[in-house]
Design a protein around this motif. Structure first.
Motif, PDB file in Angstrom:
ATOM      1  N   ASP A   1       0.983  -1.433   0.077  1.00 56.87           N
ATOM      2  CA  ASP A   1      -0.297   0.489   0.064  1.00 56.87           C
ATOM      3  C   ASP A   1       0.688   1.352  -0.019  1.00 56.87           C
ATOM      4  O   ASP A   1       0.343   2.327   0.199  1.00 56.87           O
ATOM      5  CB  ASP A   1      -0.668   0.013   1.384  1.00 56.87           C
ATOM      6  CG  ASP A   1      -2.186  -1.171   0.853  1.00 56.87           C
ATOM      7  OD1 ASP A   1      -2.549  -1.557   0.428  1.00 56.87           O
ATOM      8  OD2 ASP A   1      -2.472  -1.306   2.557  1.00 56.87           O
ATOM      9  N   LEU A   2       2.298   0.924   0.584  1.00 66.28           N
ATOM     10  CA  LEU A   2       3.125   2.710   0.279  1.00 66.28           C
ATOM     11  C   LEU A   2       4.265   1.709  -0.462  1.00 66.28           C
ATOM     12  O   LEU A   2       4.481   0.968  -0.989  1.00 66.28           O
ATOM     13  CB  LEU A   2       4.048   2.307   1.686  1.00 66.28           C
ATOM     14  CG  LEU A   2       3.206   2.961   3.078  1.00 66.28           C
ATOM     15  CD1 LEU A   2       3.651   1.951   4.035  1.00 66.28           C
ATOM     16  CD2 LEU A   2       2.655   4.227   2.557  1.00 66.28           C
ATOM     17  N   GLU A   3       3.792   3.138  -1.698  1.00 65.72           N
ATOM     18  CA  GLU A   3       5.039   3.187  -2.659  1.00 65.72           C
ATOM     19  C   GLU A   3       6.685   3.854  -1.746  1.00 65.72           C
ATOM     20  O   GLU A   3       5.750   4.573  -1.206  1.00 65.72           O
ATOM     21  CB  GLU A   3       4.509   3.912  -4.192  1.00 65.72           C
ATOM     22  CG  GLU A   3       3.208   3.646  -4.142  1.00 65.72           C
ATOM     23  CD  GLU A   3       2.760   5.046  -5.127  1.00 65.72           C
ATOM     24  OE1 GLU A   3       2.946   5.293  -6.055  1.00 65.72           O
ATOM     25  OE2 GLU A   3       1.420   5.414  -5.005  1.00 65.72           O
ATOM     26  N   ILE A   4       7.774   3.730  -3.020  1.00 67.75           N
ATOM     27  CA  ILE A   4       8.870   4.342  -2.353  1.00 67.75           C
ATOM     28  C   ILE A   4       8.504   5.871  -2.424  1.00 67.75           C
ATOM     29  O   ILE A   4       7.978   6.846  -3.674  1.00 67.75           O
ATOM     30  CB  ILE A   4       9.350   4.068  -3.578  1.00 67.75           C
ATOM     31  CG1 ILE A   4      10.379   2.595  -2.887  1.00 67.75           C
ATOM     32  CG2 ILE A   4      10.502   5.267  -3.336  1.00 67.75           C
ATOM     33  CD1 ILE A   4      10.708   2.372  -4.347  1.00 67.75           C
ATOM     34  N   GLY A   5       8.561   6.890  -1.430  1.00 67.15           N
ATOM     35  CA  GLY A   5       8.323   8.222  -1.417  1.00 67.15           C
ATOM     36  C   GLY A   5       6.660   7.784  -0.714  1.00 67.15           C
ATOM     37  O   GLY A   5       6.514   9.589  -0.508  1.00 67.15           O
ATOM     38  N   ALA A   6       6.171   6.952  -0.408  1.00 62.34           N
ATOM     39  CA  ALA A   6       5.371   7.588   0.299  1.00 62.34           C
ATOM     40  C   ALA A   6       4.991   7.496   2.019  1.00 62.34           C
ATOM     41  O   ALA A   6       5.984   7.254   2.980  1.00 62.34           O
ATOM     42  CB  ALA A   6       4.884   6.360  -0.518  1.00 62.34           C
ATOM     43  N   VAL A   7       4.488   8.149   2.280  1.00 55.82           N
ATOM     44  CA  VAL A   7       3.828   8.439   3.889  1.00 55.82           C
ATOM     45  C   VAL A   7       2.521   7.016   4.308  1.00 55.82           C
ATOM     46  O   VAL A   7       1.556   7.811   3.943  1.00 55.82           O
ATOM     47  CB  VAL A   7       4.312   9.217   5.045  1.00 55.82           C
ATOM     48  CG1 VAL A   7       5.924   9.680   4.317  1.00 55.82           C
ATOM     49  CG2 VAL A   7       3.351  10.313   4.475  1.00 55.82           C
ATOM     50  N   ALA A   8       2.588   7.340   5.726  1.00 55.70           N
ATOM     51  CA  ALA A   8       1.373   6.735   6.247  1.00 55.70           C
ATOM     52  C   ALA A   8       1.632   7.333   7.415  1.00 55.70           C
ATOM     53  O   ALA A   8       2.184   6.942   8.017  1.00 55.70           O
ATOM     54  CB  ALA A   8       0.324   5.467   5.829  1.00 55.70           C
TER      55      ALA A   8
END
Lengths: 532, 265, 331
Positions: C196-203
């Motif tokens: 669910d998290l791509e590279i560069g993503a945050v959650a």
């Protein structure tokens, strides 16, 4: 037969006087003299803002719910409908949107708080730079420092009450400061918050402190502050006919009463105007507090901004001693530096009296230029505070003036050490230059710009001599001599001086030696009538 | 500014001309090939025409930094796989092409028309799969968004950079999170899914498409919010309020004090 | 130097009183009177505006004003009414005092604050006499016991404050994170998978709870977490900390190690985390090491893994307390 109005007034006065004997006191005091100067109104602004705070604050308490119990908002501000929030925040929204005049009173209250603090600081600067704190008014100065401290705390608590994202962030930081105190910090924090941060009791607790405890203390201190002003009589600026032994001004009744009373309404009017036209602390924009959220550009109000600026510029220092943590990065900027500043401020009258050896009563104010060292110390402290304050808003300054946060941070980190001493030196030079200018003015008069040709062809500018009143205003101050070093007898032979006395002599020399000698009557006479 | 851009144009003239020739040849070949292999596929034809146009624009305006095949260069990232959404955001908001080599690209009037932007996006999308431009059917924030929910999401995910009122804020080393006022809903959506520049990516699982619509709806509600308590003072918090208190409050009162203490004539 | 040489200039004394126009010119006095009355009337008009706004201007009407912009009419005119009604009373009173009330400055004499020597001596004598009559000097036992009890009586109110809060115990060192606890989105409470998290993503995540609607702020204040995904090869971590990440996904406590603000400002390109409160900057690839600002410690990292169903869960509790430092915190 007297008119009815006068008869009624007479019988009321009679009723009161027969019970409290007020006539004697009032007869004496209705003619009490108050000197008039714009800078004497700064303290009044503070006093009146405080009254406005009491009035508007009382209005707010009718609806404010000091509770951190969570509820679901269902008021009239649509963008927050259905959001979980504390009762404190919800009731603040209700005051803003569902009670007529509530928004106005909230804004008046907050603007009055900013004015209260600003006026206190401005008043403090006036008192400091004119030397009004000197004997016999040292106690009142200390009361003033106490009032300022209480005002800052009171303001911070008020900022914290609505439990919006900004105020919750402020409380979070306050808790971190408490927690950083060595040995007892963790306990202090747990006692204050009734457990871990944020808990459910902090807002109800600080509510009582905000609406009862601190305002009560402030009210009491203001009363003593004013009674002392009344009893010791107001200071006055130097000028013709004004001496240490008299006070020149207007009698309490009617002029001073009308002006001071009228000024209360003016201050209230200006505050209401600000509350009408300028939005302040729009809590609905920030949202309710939760520890997982934060807004860019989170700032405290300006009177805490310098503290925040100090915290921001602090180096990342933390030490571990025997398995215990000491957070210097919080303690130094958050407690130690402000502690030193406020203690130094409170003790200043005694420090100055000790250093100059001047222990006499003073009722005539100094012109700041005639006390160069004091003025320089004042400007130095102000510079320090302003540099810190600028860093407190570094993120806003960065985005609005195209700097980087890092640049501002480093600039202020350096400036906080460089600029205060520099401003000290510059201020002192400026003061001496102004003294010199005074001397020239008194001796040679004012340049008129009119040129005349003398019979032998030389051109000279006509100087207009100062009026005796102006000349007096510029020369009436005293110039103290430095304290002679202890243990030096008339022949200049040094005895075994006590170290403390030697230090004191050195300091007093530093303070008092550099003065531009004021013109004497003889010099003035020798120069004649200003034909230069 | 104009001089600067002229210079840049000149700098890329030589390779561009050279490439133009190649492109024309390549295009002609592709066109012939297409007509031969899939006769009658007009939709795919139109698309491939757009790709071709986009490639031309790319070679003229972007390749000097991003490389001839969008593989990236010393100063610019590769565009392979960034998707059409990224191009639409960067070019549509005028951030690309950059005006100068400053710390970040800023929003300015777009240099390309909508059609040109679309062609560019189509070209970059053809390089490798990536996020597509959200269509009108996807941007139904008025209908499917929930303002209050959007506000909560915004405060958790966005407010720390863009400020609680979407006014923007400072990042490290001179970078800024821009103000979100007046930004097209499409561009807001694209920014969330592509993570332009400093901004991280907010995938559809971290923030669902419906939640993204809520965020957009909330931003629009802030944008359209009228003054509730008077002038907003920039909505940046206590800094401007303090300034106003000193200048407009104490300053005004001191002026009145001077009037009060002056003798009347 | 003799004293005459140093003699200062002479005080010319209080300048003669200069009369105002209104003092001798009846026309000017009348004009001043009119001006004061006009100011008072303006105040009355302000009150009328206030009443009108309160009753008749609906709360959802907006007006446009230059400088201020579009703003709520009810609040604006209510405020302006109040401002005018107050300001002009004051302005009128001051103008009245300035133009029509006597403006002759008067001189009052001051007296030194110090009491006369006689009064002082009398005071001391009274104190001594009264003190002696009470036996203060002689009855030392009374004095000492009184001192003791007065000293002790101060303890009671202090002790009363004890129940303000519990003792800290391990509250500051424990969070809800434990092995196997699911990472769920904040807000939304949805479980997350690594893809669910791509590279560069945050959650932004919190630990999963059975009844998320009952989640306490006390818990959020310690549990809040930021998930960041970068390319795994970009990490510069020791083996242990690297084992706490999962395919480039790294989890940090969102509570600043400096003063507890939410450190959530992540720059995808530089991979820096910035705290908006005091601008501490943390470097993500090196495990949130402080690279700028006042924070002294990296953000605590939470060990994460993927469970059998493919969801991200905590692999272990935090190995150190989250949030700002405190005295009992160990290195």
């Amino acid at each position: 037969m007297k008119p009815a109005r006068e008869r009624v007034a007479g019988s009321v006065a009679n009723f009161v006087d027969e019970r409290v004997g007020a006539a004697k006191f009032l007869k004496k005091n209705l003619n009490k003299v108050f000197p008039d100067h714009w800078s004497f109104m700064l303290g009044e602004i503070a006093l009146y803002s405080f009254i406005i705070l009491l009035l508007s604050g009382t209005f707010l308490t009718f609806w404010f719910v000091p509770s951190q119990e969570e509820l679901i908002y269902n008021g009239s501000y649509v963008p927050l409908k259905g959001i979980q929030m504390s009762a404190a925040y919800a009731s603040t929204l209700d005051i803003s949107f569902d009670i007529r005049g509530g928004m106005l009173m909230r804004q008046v209250h907050h603007w009055a708080a900013l004015l209260f603090l600003a006026a206190m600081v401005a008043h403090l600067m006036r008192v400091f730079f004119t030397g009004a704190f000197r004997k016999p008014r040292e106690l009142n100065w200390i009361l003033g420092v106490g009032l300022l401290t209480l005002g800052i705390v009171e303001g911070f608590l008020g900022y914290s009450l609505p439990d919006d994202l900004l105020s919750g962030t402020g409380i979070r930081i306050a808790e971190a400061i408490l927690q950083a105190i060595p040995v007892v910090g963790t306990y202090a924090a747990f006692f204050a918050f009734g457990g871990a941060f944020p808990g459910l009791v902090f807002i109800p607790r600080i509510y009582t402190v905000h609406v009862l405890l601190i305002p009560g203390i402030i009210l009491g201190l203001i009363t003593v502050h004013l009674m002392l002003v009344w009893y010791q009589k107001h200071t006055q600026y130097p000028g013709p006919g004004r001496t240490e032994k008299n006070v020149v001004g207007y009698p309490l009744m009617p002029v001073y009463m009308a002006k001071a009373g009228g000024f209360f309404f003016i201050v209230f009017g200006v505050t209401a105007f600000l509350g009408a036209v300028a939005s302040i602390n729009p809590i609905w924009v920030f949202g309710p507090y939760t520890p997982t959220q934060i807004s860019a550009g989170s700032q405290p109000d300006w009177y805490m901004g310098w503290l925040d600026g100090l915290v921001r510029m602090s180096p990342p220092l933390e030490s571990y001693i025997f398995n215990h943590t000491i957070s210097w990065n919080i303690l130094i900027p958050g407690l130690i530096v402000p502690g030193i500043m406020f203690t130094g401020m409170a003790l200043w009258p005694f420090i100055e009296a000790w250093a100059t050896g001047d222990k006499r009563e003073h009722n005539l104010l100094d012109r700041p230029r005639n006390a160069p060292t004091r003025t320089a110390v004042g400007v130095m402290s102000l510079t320090f505070t302003v540099v810190a304050l600028i860093n407190g808003g570094n993120d806003i300054i960065a985005t609005h003036f195209s700097f980087t946060i890092n640049q501002i941070m480093w600039a202020t980190r350096i400036s906080i050490f460089v600029l205060p001493p520099l401003s000290y030196v510059i201020t002192k030079r400026i003061c001496l230059a102004l003294q010199r200018a005074d001397r020239d003015l008194v001796l040679h008069g004012r340049e008129t710009g009119r040129l005349v040709m003398l019979p032998h062809g030389e051109f000279v500018e006509i100087h207009e001599e100062l009026s005796p009143e102006e000349a007096w205003t510029r020369t009436s101050h005293e110039q103290l001599a430095p304290i002679p070093a202890a243990g030096i007898d008339a022949n200049g032979v040094r005895a075994n001086g006590v170290l403390k006395d030697r230090i004191r002599a050195r300091i007093s020399k530093g303070i008092l030696q550099e003065q531009i000698a004021k013109p004497t009557a003889k010099e003035k006479l020798e120069l004649g009538d200003g034909h230069h | 500014m104009r001089k600067l851009s002229r210079l840049r144009r000149r700098k890329i003239t030589a390779p561009a001309l050279l490439l133009l020739a190649l492109v024309i040849v390549g295009n002609a070949y592709a066109f012939i090939g297409a007509t031969v292999t899939t006769p009658g596929a007009t939709a795919s034809n139109a698309r491939s025409t757009m790709v071709t146009e986009g490639r031309e624009i790319f070679l003229r305006g972007c390749s000097s930094c991003h490389g001839l095949n969008a593989e990236g260069g010393g100063v610019a990232p590769s565009l392979v796989g960034v998707g059409a959404a990224s191009v639409d955001f960067q070019v549509g908001t005028g951030r690309m092409p950059m005006a100068d080599m400053s710390v970040q690209a800023i929003r300015k009037p777009s240099r390309y028309t909508a059609a040109e932007t679309a062609a560019l996006a189509e070209y970059v999308a053809s390089l490798a799969p990536g996020p597509a431009i959200p269509g009108a059917a996807q941007l139904t924030f008025e209908r499917d968004g929930n303002t209050a929910e959007g506000g909560e999401l915004f405060r958790t995910n966005c407010a720390m950079c863009h400020n609680a009122a979407g006014q923007g804020g400072a990042l490290t080393q001179g970078k800024q999170a821009p103000s979100l006022m007046g930004v097209e809903p499409r561009h807001i959506y694209e920014a969330m899914i592509t993570g332009p520049q400093s901004m991280p990516v907010f995938g559809d699982k971290a923030i669902t498409p419906q939640e993204k619509l809520s965020i957009i709806k909330w931003i629009k509600s802030v944008e359209n919010e009228k003054g509730l308590g008077g002038a907003s003072l920039g909505k940046v918090g206590p800094v401007t309020e303090g300034l106003m208190g000193w200048v407009g409050g104490i300053g005004l009162l001191i002026a009145i004090s001077v009037w009060l203490a002056t003798k009347s004539r | 130097m003799s004293n005459t040489e140093l003699e200062p200039l002479k005080d010319p004394g209080l300048p003669a009183h200069a009369h105002r126009k209104a003092d001798h010119d009846e026309v000017a006095a009348k004009r001043a009177e009119r001006q004061v009355s006009i100011l008072f009337l303006l105040s009355a008009a302000g009150t009328i505006l206030f009443i009108y706004s309160y009753i008749w201007i609906a709360q959802d009407i907006y007006v446009y004003l230059p400088v201020i912009g579009t703003t709520n009419a009810h609040q604006l005119f209510l405020g302006l009414g109040l401002a005018f009604s107050l300001f002009f009373i004051g302005a009128g009173a001051v103008h009245w005092a300035k133009t029509l009330m006597p403006d002759q400055e008067v001189i009052a004499q001051r007296h030194e604050m110090r009491s006369s020597d006689e009064d002082r001596a009398g005071f001391i004598a009274t104190v001594k006499e009264n003190g002696a009559s009470a036996g203060l000097g002689r009855r030392t036992l009374i004095k000492r016991t009184l001192g003791l009890s007065l000293g002790l009586v101060g303890l009671s109110p202090l002790l009363l404050l004890r129940d303000l809060g519990p003792l800290p115990s391990d509250d500051l060192t424990k969070t809800s994170w434990a092995e196997g606890v699911h990472l769920v989105t904040d807000p939304g409470n949805r479980r997350l998978r690594p893809e669910d998290l791509e590279i560069g993503a945050v959650a932004h995540v919190l630990p999963e709870m059975k009844h998320p609607e009952h989640r306490k702020l006390d818990d959020i204040a310690k549990d809040a977490l930021l998930l960041i995904r970068i390319r795994p090869e970009e990490f510069r971590l020791d083996a242990e900390k690297l084992s706490w990440t999962y395919q480039g996904i790294i989890a940090f406590s969102k509570i600043c190690s400096h003063m507890g603000c939410a450190v959530a400002l992540y720059e995808q390109q530089t991979k820096h985390l910035l705290c908006p409160c005091h601008q501490s900057t943390f470097d993500v690839p090196t495990g949130a090491k402080v690279i700028f600002g006042p924070a002294a410690r990296p953000l605590p990292q939470l060990a994460i893994k993927v469970n059998a169903e493919g969801f991200l869960v905590a692999a272990a509790p935090f190995n150190q307390p989250v949030g700002p430092s405190f005295w009992e915190r160990r290195k």
